[in-house]
Scaffold this motif. Structure first.
Motif, PDB file in Angstrom:
ATOM      1  N   VAL A 112       8.844  -3.999  10.863  1.00  0.00           N
ATOM      2  CA  VAL A 112       8.715  -2.611  10.429  1.00  0.00           C
ATOM      3  C   VAL A 112       7.294  -2.384   9.918  1.00  0.00           C
ATOM      4  O   VAL A 112       6.549  -3.341   9.660  1.00  0.00           O
ATOM      5  CB  VAL A 112       9.761  -2.295   9.336  1.00  0.00           C
ATOM      6  N   PRO A 113       6.868  -1.127   9.771  1.00  0.00           N
ATOM      7  CA  PRO A 113       5.484  -0.847   9.350  1.00  0.00           C
ATOM      8  C   PRO A 113       5.086  -1.523   8.040  1.00  0.00           C
ATOM      9  O   PRO A 113       3.909  -1.890   7.865  1.00  0.00           O
ATOM     10  CB  PRO A 113       5.463   0.678   9.218  1.00  0.00           C
ATOM     11  N   GLU A 114       6.018  -1.692   7.122  1.00  0.00           N
ATOM     12  CA  GLU A 114       5.675  -2.325   5.841  1.00  0.00           C
ATOM     13  C   GLU A 114       5.180  -3.750   6.008  1.00  0.00           C
ATOM     14  O   GLU A 114       4.404  -4.249   5.186  1.00  0.00           O
ATOM     15  CB  GLU A 114       6.891  -2.302   4.906  1.00  0.00           C
ATOM     16  N   ILE A 115       5.596  -4.421   7.073  1.00  0.00           N
ATOM     17  CA  ILE A 115       5.146  -5.785   7.319  1.00  0.00           C
ATOM     18  C   ILE A 115       3.638  -5.816   7.551  1.00  0.00           C
ATOM     19  O   ILE A 115       2.916  -6.657   6.992  1.00  0.00           O
ATOM     20  CB  ILE A 115       5.878  -6.407   8.524  1.00  0.00           C
ATOM     21  N   ASP A 116       3.153  -4.911   8.374  1.00  0.00           N
ATOM     22  CA  ASP A 116       1.703  -4.840   8.621  1.00  0.00           C
ATOM     23  C   ASP A 116       0.949  -4.558   7.326  1.00  0.00           C
ATOM     24  O   ASP A 116      -0.119  -5.138   7.073  1.00  0.00           O
ATOM     25  CB  ASP A 116       1.389  -3.742   9.643  1.00  0.00           C
ATOM     26  N   LEU A 117       1.505  -3.674   6.509  1.00  0.00           N
ATOM     27  CA  LEU A 117       0.849  -3.341   5.242  1.00  0.00           C
ATOM     28  C   LEU A 117       0.868  -4.526   4.284  1.00  0.00           C
ATOM     29  O   LEU A 117      -0.104  -4.751   3.551  1.00  0.00           O
ATOM     30  CB  LEU A 117       1.542  -2.133   4.613  1.00  0.00           C
ATOM     31  N   LEU A 118       1.939  -5.288   4.287  1.00  0.00           N
ATOM     32  CA  LEU A 118       2.016  -6.484   3.436  1.00  0.00           C
ATOM     33  C   LEU A 118       1.007  -7.537   3.889  1.00  0.00           C
ATOM     34  O   LEU A 118       0.374  -8.201   3.054  1.00  0.00           O
ATOM     35  CB  LEU A 118       3.426  -7.060   3.461  1.00  0.00           C
ATOM     36  N   GLU A 119       0.841  -7.689   5.181  1.00  0.00           N
ATOM     37  CA  GLU A 119      -0.142  -8.656   5.692  1.00  0.00           C
ATOM     38  C   GLU A 119      -1.562  -8.260   5.288  1.00  0.00           C
ATOM     39  O   GLU A 119      -2.363  -9.116   4.875  1.00  0.00           O
ATOM     40  CB  GLU A 119      -0.019  -8.770   7.204  1.00  0.00           C
ATOM     41  N   ARG A 120      -1.855  -6.971   5.388  1.00  0.00           N
ATOM     42  CA  ARG A 120      -3.169  -6.498   4.955  1.00  0.00           C
ATOM     43  C   ARG A 120      -3.342  -6.689   3.451  1.00  0.00           C
ATOM     44  O   ARG A 120      -4.408  -7.099   2.988  1.00  0.00           O
ATOM     45  CB  ARG A 120      -3.347  -5.023   5.311  1.00  0.00           C
ATOM     46  N   ASN A 121      -2.283  -6.403   2.702  1.00  0.00           N
ATOM     47  CA  ASN A 121      -2.315  -6.595   1.249  1.00  0.00           C
ATOM     48  C   ASN A 121      -2.666  -8.032   0.894  1.00  0.00           C
ATOM     49  O   ASN A 121      -3.505  -8.286   0.008  1.00  0.00           O
ATOM     50  CB  ASN A 121      -0.958  -6.220   0.664  1.00  0.00           C
ATOM     51  N   LEU A 122      -2.065  -8.993   1.592  1.00  0.00           N
ATOM     52  CA  LEU A 122      -2.307 -10.397   1.270  1.00  0.00           C
ATOM     53  C   LEU A 122      -3.726 -10.827   1.639  1.00  0.00           C
ATOM     54  O   LEU A 122      -4.324 -11.667   0.952  1.00  0.00           O
ATOM     55  CB  LEU A 122      -1.280 -11.283   1.962  1.00  0.00           C
ATOM     56  N   ARG A 123      -4.261 -10.279   2.717  1.00  0.00           N
ATOM     57  CA  ARG A 123      -5.653 -10.598   3.061  1.00  0.00           C
ATOM     58  C   ARG A 123      -6.591 -10.124   1.956  1.00  0.00           C
ATOM     59  O   ARG A 123      -7.508 -10.857   1.544  1.00  0.00           O
ATOM     60  CB  ARG A 123      -6.027  -9.945   4.394  1.00  0.00           C
ATOM     61  N   GLU A 124      -6.358  -8.923   1.458  1.00  0.00           N
ATOM     62  CA  GLU A 124      -7.200  -8.396   0.386  1.00  0.00           C
ATOM     63  C   GLU A 124      -6.957  -9.161  -0.922  1.00  0.00           C
ATOM     64  O   GLU A 124      -7.890  -9.376  -1.703  1.00  0.00           O
ATOM     65  CB  GLU A 124      -6.922  -6.907   0.188  1.00  0.00           C
ATOM     66  N   ASP A 133     -11.413 -11.567  -9.177  1.00  0.00           N
ATOM     67  CA  ASP A 133     -11.357 -10.148  -9.541  1.00  0.00           C
ATOM     68  C   ASP A 133      -9.923  -9.824  -9.954  1.00  0.00           C
ATOM     69  O   ASP A 133      -9.110  -9.366  -9.145  1.00  0.00           O
ATOM     70  CB  ASP A 133     -11.791  -9.291  -8.351  1.00  0.00           C
ATOM     71  N   ARG A 134      -9.615 -10.039 -11.216  1.00  0.00           N
ATOM     72  CA  ARG A 134      -8.235  -9.872 -11.675  1.00  0.00           C
ATOM     73  C   ARG A 134      -7.789  -8.427 -11.681  1.00  0.00           C
ATOM     74  O   ARG A 134      -6.614  -8.138 -11.428  1.00  0.00           O
ATOM     75  CB  ARG A 134      -8.079 -10.479 -13.077  1.00  0.00           C
ATOM     76  N   GLU A 135      -8.713  -7.539 -11.949  1.00  0.00           N
ATOM     77  CA  GLU A 135      -8.339  -6.124 -11.959  1.00  0.00           C
ATOM     78  C   GLU A 135      -7.888  -5.671 -10.569  1.00  0.00           C
ATOM     79  O   GLU A 135      -6.861  -5.007 -10.417  1.00  0.00           O
ATOM     80  CB  GLU A 135      -9.508  -5.271 -12.448  1.00  0.00           C
ATOM     81  N   ARG A 136      -8.669  -6.038  -9.554  1.00  0.00           N
ATOM     82  CA  ARG A 136      -8.290  -5.674  -8.188  1.00  0.00           C
ATOM     83  C   ARG A 136      -7.022  -6.403  -7.765  1.00  0.00           C
ATOM     84  O   ARG A 136      -6.143  -5.811  -7.121  1.00  0.00           O
ATOM     85  CB  ARG A 136      -9.434  -6.013  -7.222  1.00  0.00           C
ATOM     86  N   TYR A 137      -6.905  -7.675  -8.152  1.00  0.00           N
ATOM     87  CA  TYR A 137      -5.702  -8.411  -7.777  1.00  0.00           C
ATOM     88  C   TYR A 137      -4.459  -7.785  -8.413  1.00  0.00           C
ATOM     89  O   TYR A 137      -3.408  -7.705  -7.783  1.00  0.00           O
ATOM     90  CB  TYR A 137      -5.805  -9.888  -8.164  1.00  0.00           C
ATOM     91  N   ALA A 138      -4.580  -7.327  -9.655  1.00  0.00           N
ATOM     92  CA  ALA A 138      -3.449  -6.682 -10.323  1.00  0.00           C
ATOM     93  C   ALA A 138      -3.002  -5.449  -9.545  1.00  0.00           C
ATOM     94  O   ALA A 138      -1.804  -5.179  -9.411  1.00  0.00           O
ATOM     95  CB  ALA A 138      -3.830  -6.307 -11.748  1.00  0.00           C
ATOM     96  N   GLU A 139      -3.954  -4.676  -9.017  1.00  0.00           N
ATOM     97  CA  GLU A 139      -3.608  -3.504  -8.210  1.00  0.00           C
ATOM     98  C   GLU A 139      -2.860  -3.921  -6.946  1.00  0.00           C
ATOM     99  O   GLU A 139      -1.884  -3.277  -6.538  1.00  0.00           O
ATOM    100  CB  GLU A 139      -4.878  -2.742  -7.827  1.00  0.00           C
ATOM    101  N   LEU A 140      -3.313  -5.011  -6.323  1.00  0.00           N
ATOM    102  CA  LEU A 140      -2.689  -5.474  -5.095  1.00  0.00           C
ATOM    103  C   LEU A 140      -1.302  -6.063  -5.358  1.00  0.00           C
ATOM    104  O   LEU A 140      -0.412  -5.981  -4.508  1.00  0.00           O
ATOM    105  CB  LEU A 140      -3.596  -6.510  -4.418  1.00  0.00           C
ATOM    106  N   VAL A 141      -1.120  -6.655  -6.532  1.00  0.00           N
ATOM    107  CA  VAL A 141       0.200  -7.135  -6.933  1.00  0.00           C
ATOM    108  C   VAL A 141       1.180  -5.970  -6.986  1.00  0.00           C
ATOM    109  O   VAL A 141       2.291  -6.040  -6.448  1.00  0.00           O
ATOM    110  CB  VAL A 141       0.132  -7.831  -8.313  1.00  0.00           C
ATOM    111  N   HIS A 142       0.759  -4.918  -7.645  1.00  0.00           N
ATOM    112  CA  HIS A 142       1.594  -3.723  -7.747  1.00  0.00           C
ATOM    113  C   HIS A 142       1.960  -3.218  -6.359  1.00  0.00           C
ATOM    114  O   HIS A 142       3.121  -2.904  -6.065  1.00  0.00           O
ATOM    115  CB  HIS A 142       0.830  -2.659  -8.538  1.00  0.00           C
ATOM    116  N   GLU A 143       0.968  -3.156  -5.486  1.00  0.00           N
ATOM    117  CA  GLU A 143       1.190  -2.662  -4.132  1.00  0.00           C
ATOM    118  C   GLU A 143       2.141  -3.569  -3.359  1.00  0.00           C
ATOM    119  O   GLU A 143       3.022  -3.093  -2.629  1.00  0.00           O
ATOM    120  CB  GLU A 143      -0.143  -2.564  -3.394  1.00  0.00           C
ATOM    121  N   PHE A 144       1.987  -4.891  -3.502  1.00  0.00           N
ATOM    122  CA  PHE A 144       2.847  -5.843  -2.789  1.00  0.00           C
ATOM    123  C   PHE A 144       4.315  -5.600  -3.131  1.00  0.00           C
ATOM    124  O   PHE A 144       5.171  -5.509  -2.243  1.00  0.00           O
ATOM    125  CB  PHE A 144       2.453  -7.276  -3.134  1.00  0.00           C
ATOM    126  N   HIS A 145       4.603  -5.503  -4.422  1.00  0.00           N
ATOM    127  CA  HIS A 145       5.987  -5.317  -4.843  1.00  0.00           C
ATOM    128  C   HIS A 145       6.522  -3.959  -4.406  1.00  0.00           C
ATOM    129  O   HIS A 145       7.686  -3.842  -4.003  1.00  0.00           O
ATOM    130  CB  HIS A 145       6.093  -5.489  -6.367  1.00  0.00           C
TER     131      HIS A 145
END
Length: 239
Positions: A112-124, A133-145
């Protein structure tokens, strides 16, 4: 969530839509940490800021109390909630159940489309961890969940998850657990493993690993909390 300027708020009708505006804006401020835990909230000051009577403000605060974001103490005042260690533990127990179920459901859905977004999230996320960069990683954590839960395609689960995240004030609290030595790197690895299991359509293992991930986040979170058992706005949440 859409942000509302005070000028925009004042230009809207003084009716139910204004109450919704106050709720949305105050919710945003509390979750982001613009208003510290334990801070008093004045009905009069908020009414003046938003250009409305005290009635929509009072009703907005009642709604935020229902969501667990504020505490109304009769004859004392209204304050931003400060969750105890027990309350945080209980919220994380619910988070574990919800996100474990989301991982299982997503594993059953295929590409499903969320899979592609999760893969991009993990690359970032990999890049953010590499840069420390903990601040950016924290944002990506939020997005992953968020993506994980969205990918489950279950509106009831999403609704419960959103209220839970609001009560945890997720965006405000995530940095405490990430401040623990090595937690960001381990968190990133755990995210990768969860997605690998989802891609393999192994729902049982995806749920188990996701639940273990939330438990690990809770341990890191509690390790960073004050001994008193009440956080002081310095940020803790699942990562």
């Amino acid at each position: 969530m859409e942000e509302y300027s005070v000028n925009r708020a004042k230009s809207e009708p003084k009716n139910g839509s204004m109450q919704a505006t106050v709720i949305a804006e105050m919710r945003r401020r509390i979750i982001k940490g613009d208003i510290e835990p334990g801070a008093p909230l004045s009905e009069l000051a908020l009414a003046d800021e938003f250009g409305v009577s005290r009635t929509p403000v009072r009703e907005a605060l009642k709604q935020l109390q229902t969501e667990g974001l504020v505490e109304i103490r009769p004859r004392v005042g209204t304050f931003v909630t400060i969750p105890s260690r027990r309350e945080i533990t209980e919220l994380f127990e619910m988070k574990e159940l919800i996100e474990g179920a989301a991982a299982r459901l997503l594993a059953q859905r295929g590409r499903v489309p969320e899979i592609d977004l999760l893969e991009r999230n993990l690359r970032e996320a990999d890049e953010a961890v590499e840069r420390d960069d903990r601040e950016r990683y924290a944002e990506l954590v939020h997005e992953f969940h968020d993506l994980l839960v969205a990918g489950a395609d279950n509106t009831k689960l999403q609704a419960h998850y959103r209220m839970l995240m609001n009560q945890l004030a997720y965006a405000r609290l995530v940095m405490t657990s990430l401040s623990q030595p090595g937690r960001a790197t381990q968190s990133d690895r755990e995210h990768h493993l969860v997605l690998e299991l989802i891609l393999a359509k192994d729902g049982d293992s995806a749920e188990q690993v996701m639940r273990e991930h939330v438990r690990a986040s809770r341990r890191a979170l509690l390790a960073g909390l004050p001994i008193s058992g009440r956080h002081a706005g310095s940020g803790v949440a699942s990562n």
